[in-house]
Motif scaffolding. Structure first.
Motif, PDB file in Angstrom:
ATOM      1  N   GLY A 102     -16.111   1.214  -6.951  1.00 47.05           N
ATOM      2  CA  GLY A 102     -15.362   1.745  -8.083  1.00 47.05           C
ATOM      3  C   GLY A 102     -14.616   3.012  -7.718  1.00 47.05           C
ATOM      4  O   GLY A 102     -15.030   3.773  -6.833  1.00 47.05           O
ATOM      5  N   ALA A 103     -13.497   3.233  -8.406  1.00 46.60           N
ATOM      6  CA  ALA A 103     -12.727   4.471  -8.281  1.00 46.60           C
ATOM      7  C   ALA A 103     -12.715   5.139  -9.649  1.00 46.60           C
ATOM      8  O   ALA A 103     -12.663   4.467 -10.686  1.00 46.60           O
ATOM      9  CB  ALA A 103     -11.305   4.186  -7.803  1.00 46.60           C
ATOM     10  N   PHE A 104     -12.763   6.467  -9.640  1.00 46.59           N
ATOM     11  CA  PHE A 104     -12.946   7.235 -10.861  1.00 46.59           C
ATOM     12  C   PHE A 104     -11.995   8.426 -10.874  1.00 46.59           C
ATOM     13  O   PHE A 104     -11.626   8.925  -9.819  1.00 46.59           O
ATOM     14  CB  PHE A 104     -14.401   7.709 -10.951  1.00 46.59           C
ATOM     15  N   MET A 105     -11.631   8.875 -12.061  1.00 45.34           N
ATOM     16  CA  MET A 105     -10.714  10.014 -12.182  1.00 45.34           C
ATOM     17  C   MET A 105     -10.611  10.406 -13.648  1.00 45.34           C
ATOM     18  O   MET A 105     -11.140   9.721 -14.521  1.00 45.34           O
ATOM     19  CB  MET A 105      -9.337   9.655 -11.629  1.00 45.34           C
ATOM     20  N   ARG A 106      -9.881  11.474 -13.884  1.00 44.03           N
ATOM     21  CA  ARG A 106      -9.594  11.946 -15.239  1.00 44.03           C
ATOM     22  C   ARG A 106      -8.069  11.909 -15.402  1.00 44.03           C
ATOM     23  O   ARG A 106      -7.344  12.457 -14.578  1.00 44.03           O
ATOM     24  CB  ARG A 106     -10.123  13.364 -15.396  1.00 44.03           C
ATOM     25  N   LEU A 107      -7.604  11.257 -16.470  1.00 46.53           N
ATOM     26  CA  LEU A 107      -6.177  11.125 -16.737  1.00 46.53           C
ATOM     27  C   LEU A 107      -5.815  11.826 -18.043  1.00 46.53           C
ATOM     28  O   LEU A 107      -6.535  11.686 -19.033  1.00 46.53           O
ATOM     29  CB  LEU A 107      -5.787   9.647 -16.852  1.00 46.53           C
ATOM     30  N   VAL A 108      -4.705  12.549 -18.038  1.00 45.65           N
ATOM     31  CA  VAL A 108      -4.210  13.195 -19.255  1.00 45.65           C
ATOM     32  C   VAL A 108      -2.702  12.943 -19.333  1.00 45.65           C
ATOM     33  O   VAL A 108      -1.969  13.204 -18.381  1.00 45.65           O
ATOM     34  CB  VAL A 108      -4.484  14.715 -19.267  1.00 45.65           C
ATOM     35  N   SER A 109      -2.270  12.426 -20.483  1.00 45.37           N
ATOM     36  CA  SER A 109      -0.851  12.162 -20.711  1.00 45.37           C
ATOM     37  C   SER A 109      -0.376  12.986 -21.904  1.00 45.37           C
ATOM     38  O   SER A 109      -1.064  13.028 -22.923  1.00 45.37           O
ATOM     39  CB  SER A 109      -0.631  10.674 -21.007  1.00 45.37           C
ATOM     40  N   PRO A 110       0.785  13.633 -21.794  1.00 44.77           N
ATOM     41  CA  PRO A 110       1.287  14.419 -22.922  1.00 44.77           C
ATOM     42  C   PRO A 110       1.792  13.528 -24.065  1.00 44.77           C
ATOM     43  O   PRO A 110       1.909  13.983 -25.199  1.00 44.77           O
ATOM     44  CB  PRO A 110       2.436  15.226 -22.326  1.00 44.77           C
ATOM     45  N   LYS A 111       2.089  12.262 -23.752  1.00 42.37           N
ATOM     46  CA  LYS A 111       2.572  11.309 -24.753  1.00 42.37           C
ATOM     47  C   LYS A 111       1.678  10.082 -24.724  1.00 42.37           C
ATOM     48  O   LYS A 111       1.062   9.785 -23.696  1.00 42.37           O
ATOM     49  CB  LYS A 111       4.008  10.885 -24.434  1.00 42.37           C
ATOM     50  N   VAL A 150     -11.762   1.960 -12.108  1.00 37.36           N
ATOM     51  CA  VAL A 150     -10.934   1.042 -11.333  1.00 37.36           C
ATOM     52  C   VAL A 150     -11.875   0.312 -10.389  1.00 37.36           C
ATOM     53  O   VAL A 150     -12.636   0.936  -9.648  1.00 37.36           O
ATOM     54  CB  VAL A 150      -9.841   1.800 -10.544  1.00 37.36           C
ATOM     55  N   MET A 151     -11.841  -1.005 -10.444  1.00 38.26           N
ATOM     56  CA  MET A 151     -12.703  -1.818  -9.600  1.00 38.26           C
ATOM     57  C   MET A 151     -11.895  -2.315  -8.413  1.00 38.26           C
ATOM     58  O   MET A 151     -10.818  -2.894  -8.578  1.00 38.26           O
ATOM     59  CB  MET A 151     -13.189  -3.014 -10.434  1.00 38.26           C
ATOM     60  N   LEU A 152     -12.385  -2.040  -7.209  1.00 38.00           N
ATOM     61  CA  LEU A 152     -11.762  -2.494  -5.963  1.00 38.00           C
ATOM     62  C   LEU A 152     -12.636  -3.611  -5.406  1.00 38.00           C
ATOM     63  O   LEU A 152     -13.826  -3.384  -5.131  1.00 38.00           O
ATOM     64  CB  LEU A 152     -11.655  -1.345  -4.969  1.00 38.00           C
ATOM     65  N   MET A 153     -12.060  -4.810  -5.270  1.00 37.11           N
ATOM     66  CA  MET A 153     -12.854  -5.977  -4.874  1.00 37.11           C
ATOM     67  C   MET A 153     -12.292  -6.652  -3.634  1.00 37.11           C
ATOM     68  O   MET A 153     -11.122  -6.492  -3.306  1.00 37.11           O
ATOM     69  CB  MET A 153     -12.909  -6.969  -6.038  1.00 37.11           C
ATOM     70  N   ASP A 154     -13.151  -7.438  -3.005  1.00 39.38           N
ATOM     71  CA  ASP A 154     -12.823  -8.162  -1.774  1.00 39.38           C
ATOM     72  C   ASP A 154     -12.422  -7.186  -0.668  1.00 39.38           C
ATOM     73  O   ASP A 154     -11.497  -7.439   0.113  1.00 39.38           O
ATOM     74  CB  ASP A 154     -11.713  -9.193  -2.011  1.00 39.38           C
ATOM     75  N   LEU A 155     -13.141  -6.069  -0.601  1.00 36.70           N
ATOM     76  CA  LEU A 155     -12.849  -5.044   0.410  1.00 36.70           C
ATOM     77  C   LEU A 155     -12.933  -5.640   1.814  1.00 36.70           C
ATOM     78  O   LEU A 155     -13.935  -6.233   2.177  1.00 36.70           O
ATOM     79  CB  LEU A 155     -13.847  -3.888   0.301  1.00 36.70           C
ATOM     80  N   PRO A 156     -11.899  -5.470   2.624  1.00 37.29           N
ATOM     81  CA  PRO A 156     -11.929  -5.995   3.989  1.00 37.29           C
ATOM     82  C   PRO A 156     -12.711  -5.102   4.950  1.00 37.29           C
ATOM     83  O   PRO A 156     -13.066  -5.538   6.039  1.00 37.29           O
ATOM     84  CB  PRO A 156     -10.456  -6.043   4.389  1.00 37.29           C
ATOM     85  N   ALA A 157     -12.956  -3.844   4.538  1.00 33.82           N
ATOM     86  CA  ALA A 157     -13.662  -2.903   5.411  1.00 33.82           C
ATOM     87  C   ALA A 157     -14.507  -1.947   4.566  1.00 33.82           C
ATOM     88  O   ALA A 157     -14.247  -1.749   3.379  1.00 33.82           O
ATOM     89  CB  ALA A 157     -12.651  -2.104   6.243  1.00 33.82           C
ATOM     90  N   GLN A 158     -15.482  -1.371   5.207  1.00 27.31           N
ATOM     91  CA  GLN A 158     -16.339  -0.395   4.538  1.00 27.31           C
ATOM     92  C   GLN A 158     -15.527   0.847   4.163  1.00 27.31           C
ATOM     93  O   GLN A 158     -14.678   1.300   4.932  1.00 27.31           O
ATOM     94  CB  GLN A 158     -17.489   0.003   5.466  1.00 27.31           C
ATOM     95  N   VAL A 159     -15.787   1.385   2.978  1.00 24.37           N
ATOM     96  CA  VAL A 159     -15.208   2.662   2.562  1.00 24.37           C
ATOM     97  C   VAL A 159     -16.267   3.716   2.893  1.00 24.37           C
ATOM     98  O   VAL A 159     -17.349   3.719   2.328  1.00 24.37           O
ATOM     99  CB  VAL A 159     -14.882   2.679   1.048  1.00 24.37           C
ATOM    100  N   LYS A 160     -15.943   4.578   3.852  1.00 28.18           N
ATOM    101  CA  LYS A 160     -16.926   5.557   4.325  1.00 28.18           C
ATOM    102  C   LYS A 160     -16.711   6.909   3.655  1.00 28.18           C
ATOM    103  O   LYS A 160     -15.584   7.284   3.316  1.00 28.18           O
ATOM    104  CB  LYS A 160     -16.821   5.704   5.842  1.00 28.18           C
ATOM    105  N   GLU A 161     -17.807   7.632   3.476  1.00 32.86           N
ATOM    106  CA  GLU A 161     -17.740   8.968   2.886  1.00 32.86           C
ATOM    107  C   GLU A 161     -16.710   9.802   3.643  1.00 32.86           C
ATOM    108  O   GLU A 161     -16.671   9.797   4.865  1.00 32.86           O
ATOM    109  CB  GLU A 161     -19.113   9.637   2.944  1.00 32.86           C
ATOM    110  N   GLY A 162     -15.818  10.454   2.896  1.00 33.62           N
ATOM    111  CA  GLY A 162     -14.769  11.270   3.495  1.00 33.62           C
ATOM    112  C   GLY A 162     -13.438  10.544   3.654  1.00 33.62           C
ATOM    113  O   GLY A 162     -12.402  11.175   3.836  1.00 33.62           O
TER     114      GLY A 162
END
Length: 166
Positions: A47-56, A108-120
């Motif tokens: 998963g990917a995470f964040m904070r979003l703010v829109s003025p409109k 945000v869900m990231l699927m069928d990853l072709p490679a490991q996502v490593k810390e950093g």
């Protein structure tokens, strides 16, 4: 050059400038604290995470990344004491209100990853945001990978993502 020729050149230039200014005015959705959960070897989703703010008032209508062939906006919630996750067609961004994408909620869900996502690691994401006027903008986000235990979801949370079918 006659006045007609100069006017015919100035008008399109003025129109292009006005249109680009309108695009700049809309491009005010801010992204804060974007991160992605690192994976263990052979894990095919994260998963990917964040904070979003829109003025409109706006809506995230799609997401993509070169790091995964499948990227979707998901909602996780408890229904009848069972944690359920589903893809959603978009994510509303009410004017002036922070929308948190976090473990155990929207993400945000990231699927069928072709490679490991490593810390950093840094994972690039493209979010397409649509305003109420139908105008779209693409936000380029750089999400830093945090350790597997980062922002742990409630029991039963993201553990099932590795087996998630779409």
């Amino acid at each position: 050059m006659s006045a007609f020729s100069i006017a015919s050149l100035v008008r399109p230039a003025a129109l292009a400038l006005a249109l680009s200014a309108a695009g700049l005015a809309q491009a005010q959705v801010t992204v804060q604290d974007a991160w992605v959960r690192a994976t263990v070897p052979n894990q095919k989703a994260t998963g990917a995470f964040m904070r979003l703010v829109s003025p409109k008032d706006a809506r995230v209508v799609s997401v993509s990344t070169p790091a995964a062939p499948v990227a979707e906006i998901h909602e996780m919630k408890v229904v009848d004491n069972v944690m359920k996750m589903r893809a959603v067609p978009g994510l509303e961004l009410p004017a002036g209100k922070a929308v948190e994408l976090k473990p155990g909620g929207y993400h945000v869900m990231l699927m069928d990853l072709p490679a490991q996502v490593k810390e950093g690691d840094t994972v690039p994401l493209s979010l397409v945001v649509e305003g109420k006027d139908g105008q779209r903008e693409t936000l380029q986000v750089q999400a830093k990978a945090r350790g597997v235990a980062a922002g742990a979801a409630p029991a039963g949370g993201h553990a099932g993502h590795g087996e998630h079918k779409h």
